[in-house]
Design a protein around this motif. Structure first.
Motif, PDB file in Angstrom:
ATOM      1  N   SER A 181       0.842  -1.185   0.000  1.00 35.66           N
ATOM      2  CA  SER A 181       0.000   0.000   0.000  1.00 35.66           C
ATOM      3  C   SER A 181       0.882   1.241   0.000  1.00 35.66           C
ATOM      4  O   SER A 181       1.760   1.390   0.856  1.00 35.66           O
ATOM      5  N   ARG A 182       0.666   2.112  -0.981  1.00 36.28           N
ATOM      6  CA  ARG A 182       1.422   3.366  -1.087  1.00 36.28           C
ATOM      7  C   ARG A 182       0.455   4.536  -1.004  1.00 36.28           C
ATOM      8  O   ARG A 182      -0.575   4.550  -1.678  1.00 36.28           O
ATOM      9  N   SER A 183       0.797   5.537  -0.182  1.00 34.77           N
ATOM     10  CA  SER A 183      -0.069   6.689   0.027  1.00 34.77           C
ATOM     11  C   SER A 183       0.638   7.971  -0.377  1.00 34.77           C
ATOM     12  O   SER A 183       1.867   8.076  -0.288  1.00 34.77           O
ATOM     13  N   PHE A 184      -0.181   8.975  -0.785  1.00 33.83           N
ATOM     14  CA  PHE A 184       0.345  10.260  -1.238  1.00 33.83           C
ATOM     15  C   PHE A 184      -0.492  11.376  -0.623  1.00 33.83           C
ATOM     16  O   PHE A 184      -1.717  11.254  -0.514  1.00 33.83           O
ATOM     17  N   ASP A 185       0.169  12.474  -0.218  1.00 34.43           N
ATOM     18  CA  ASP A 185      -0.550  13.564   0.436  1.00 34.43           C
ATOM     19  C   ASP A 185      -1.190  14.501  -0.590  1.00 34.43           C
ATOM     20  O   ASP A 185      -1.192  14.222  -1.800  1.00 34.43           O
ATOM     21  N   GLY A 186      -1.720  15.623  -0.110  1.00 31.53           N
ATOM     22  CA  GLY A 186      -2.438  16.544  -0.979  1.00 31.53           C
ATOM     23  C   GLY A 186      -1.609  17.174  -2.070  1.00 31.53           C
ATOM     24  O   GLY A 186      -2.156  17.651  -3.070  1.00 31.53           O
ATOM     25  N   THR A 187      -0.289  17.195  -1.915  1.00 30.79           N
ATOM     26  CA  THR A 187       0.591  17.745  -2.944  1.00 30.79           C
ATOM     27  C   THR A 187       1.113  16.672  -3.893  1.00 30.79           C
ATOM     28  O   THR A 187       1.881  16.977  -4.803  1.00 30.79           O
ATOM     29  N   GLY A 188       0.735  15.420  -3.651  1.00 24.99           N
ATOM     30  CA  GLY A 188       1.235  14.319  -4.468  1.00 24.99           C
ATOM     31  C   GLY A 188       2.524  13.717  -3.964  1.00 24.99           C
ATOM     32  O   GLY A 188       3.066  12.791  -4.578  1.00 24.99           O
TER      33      GLY A 188
END
Length: 268
Positions: free
Chosen positions: A103-110
């Motif tokens: 699982s890989r996650s990214f914040d609001g800026t990518g």
């Protein structure tokens, strides 16, 4: 999805470990039914107010070596998102057994927030921070016959939707506050039929078990997680609601052609 997350992810049976032909022995104690349909399921991501905020996808494919790979992505267009995958091997009894999850996650800026990995062959859970942030990858050992199923909840909960089981007990790997494996329990929340009478909807809830004391303290702060199924369709999955990642926004990922209000009429 789909985390604690998807999404994602069949008829569950327990038993001894069974090797797949030509593959290393997997150590997961979970058995999931072989999908009856392969391909891409288009979907959409909705925020807590019911507004569509981005595309989503769930794909299940059979690989050339006979293994099965699941892939899902969901989130806000141009902002927070989550990408998950899992590889499963066929067993001698015709079921599937987990080999790896990611699982890989990214914040609001990518920008990447890190990667959660479950290696069932090595019996290791891994929490890897973004490159260059100065933190180290942390690991936790899994039990000899682990029941970790962060990704394929669309497969894991199908026996509940079909009335074949009353509960499903499994485990989740968490990376917040250090890597740890926690127990979880899923059961049917409700069964309803749509107003037009064309679809049966089964809502599955699951909760994490932090122990009797901590579970009571945490309950008011834990997001309400749910997965919806139509048990009379080949793949069953209709939607799920859960955080994109730890401390991230809670979203609802809904299969194209399904109205979110029909699944959760009391949502905000």
């Amino acid at each position: 999805m789909l985390g604690p997350h998807l999404l994602l992810a069949a008829a569950l049976a327990l038993g001894g470990l069974l090797p797949a032909a030509g593959a290393a022995r997997a150590e997961s104690a979970l058995r999931l039914a072989m999908p009856t349909r392969f391909g891409v399921v288009p979907a959409s991501t909705y925020d807590k107010q019911g507004r569509r905020v981005g595309d989503a996808t769930l794909a299940v494919e059979k690989l050339d070596d006979g293994n099965v790979r699941m892939f899902a992505q969901s989130g806000f267009d141009g902002a927070e998102r989550n990408v998950v995958s899992a590889v499963l091997v066929p067993t001698d009894d015709g079921a599937l057994q987990l080999v790896e999850q990611s699982s890989r996650s990214f914040d609001g800026t990518g920008s990447p927030l890190g990667t959660l990995t479950v290696d069932h062959l090595a019996a290791i859970g891994r929490c890897e921070p973004p490159a260059g942030n100065g933190k180290k990858t942390k690991t936790v050992e899994l039990s000899d016959e682990d029941r970790v199923a962060n990704i394929p909840v669309n497969l894991l909960f199908l026996p509940l939707a079909r009335g074949q089981r009353e509960t499903v007990e499994f485990e989740l790997l968490l990376c917040s506050s250090g890597p740890r494996v926690v127990k979880a329990r899923a059961e049917v929340g409700r069964r309803v039929r749509t107003e037009d009478g064309l679809r049966d909807i089964v809502e599955i809830h699951y909760e994490m078990d932090f122990g009797p004391f901590l579970s009571r303290l945490a309950k008011p702060f834990v997001p309400k997680v749910a997965v919806w199924f139509d048990p009379h369709t080949p793949d069953g999955w209709l939607a799920h609601r859960m955080p994109l990642f730890a401390k991230g926004p809670t979203v609802m990922v809904v299969r194209t052609g399904v109205a979110p209000d029909a699944l959760d009429p009391e949502s905000d």
